[in-house]
Design an enzyme around this catalytic site. Sequence first.
Site, PDB file in Angstrom:
ATOM      1  CB  ALA A 162      -0.885  -0.023   1.245  1.00 46.87           C
ATOM      2  N   GLY A 209       0.725  -5.054   0.981  1.00 49.25           N
ATOM      3  CA  GLY A 209      -0.472  -5.144   0.153  1.00 49.25           C
ATOM      4  C   GLY A 209      -0.205  -5.769  -1.201  1.00 49.25           C
ATOM      5  CD  GLU A 218      -2.074  -7.701   3.002  1.00 51.11           C
ATOM      6  OE1 GLU A 218      -1.833  -6.524   2.676  1.00 51.11           O
ATOM      7  OE2 GLU A 218      -2.573  -7.998   4.096  1.00 51.11           O
ATOM      8  CD  GLU A 229       1.884  -5.621   5.682  1.00 49.64           C
ATOM      9  OE1 GLU A 229       2.719  -6.489   6.005  1.00 49.64           O
ATOM     10  OE2 GLU A 229       1.082  -5.769   4.742  1.00 49.64           O
TER      11      GLU A 229
END
Length: 257
Positions: free
Chosen positions: A66, A109, A112, A132
């Site tokens: 992200a 992300g 993911e 993260e």
Amino acid sequence: MAEFEMILTETQGCAGIIRLNRPKALNALCDQLMDELAQALRAFDSDPAIAAIVLTGNEKAFAAGADIREMQPRSWPGTYLNDFIAPWEAVLTVRKPVIGAVAGFALGGGCEVAMMCDILLAADTAKFGQPEIKLGILPGAGGSQRLTRAIGKSKAMEMILTGRMMDAAEAERTGLVSRVVPADTLVEEAVSLAQRIGEHSRAGVAMAKEAVNAAFELPLREGVRLERRLFLSAFGTPDQQEGMAAFNEKRKPNFGG
Ligand code: CAA
């Protein structure tokens, strides 16, 4: 297909290809990129000429997570009231197979989104991780669940608690990816996989995808029940008649849809 700034789309035969394209930010997944990705996925999903979708990045990164610049000013309860990860689930609503083709970094992300794909191919340069924890947060787009289901608790816990990366060989060994291929053939391999899937019954493929994905959501008995219902309803498709007739007549099937 609409005009996009942060992704590139093309088709090769029945394969729809989406390339994440923010190379200066290692394809960091900002809101705009994820919105464009959702639009492109929906467009390919509803295009009858497309049988399967290839989702890839560039040779340096599938996606490095992200967008940290965009996330830094976010705070609670704004994040709670406006869940910026919710739109990412568009990847999970696609009914056609999505083949993730990862070269370089698939982090946070990025890892993911890769794990939301139905099949994952890795280039020998691929690196997967959930870093993260180094940012004072934890995975937020399913990483703690999908990585654990893919590679087991101990290894997932180690990766998520330390933020260490896994290379392509380890990703294949642990079952995170189905195959490792040389980086310069990655997209070609993914497209050829999409085309092989495209030779089969569209309805059969969609039902098979639904059945396999149910294994991640349902208890065994319910999953087997769902599979049985799909299996028996496949006998209502012209493709079942064609596939079985072709086998018995010793010819190639000609699936119509
Ligand atoms: N967000 C925003 N920008 C990013 C980014 C990210 N996730 N990852 C890389 N970039 C940017 C860098 O800021 C840099 O931009 P500038 O050139 O403008 O400074 C550019 O991409 C190149 O990155 P680096 O110079 O850092 O490249 P490197 O080769 O030295 O390192 C890397 C590569 C190890 C992947 C490093 O960039 C990195 O650690 N990135 C962050 C990875 C990360 O923490 N991801 C998780 C994000 S949180 C998340 O995803 C939450 C969730 O679960 C949904």
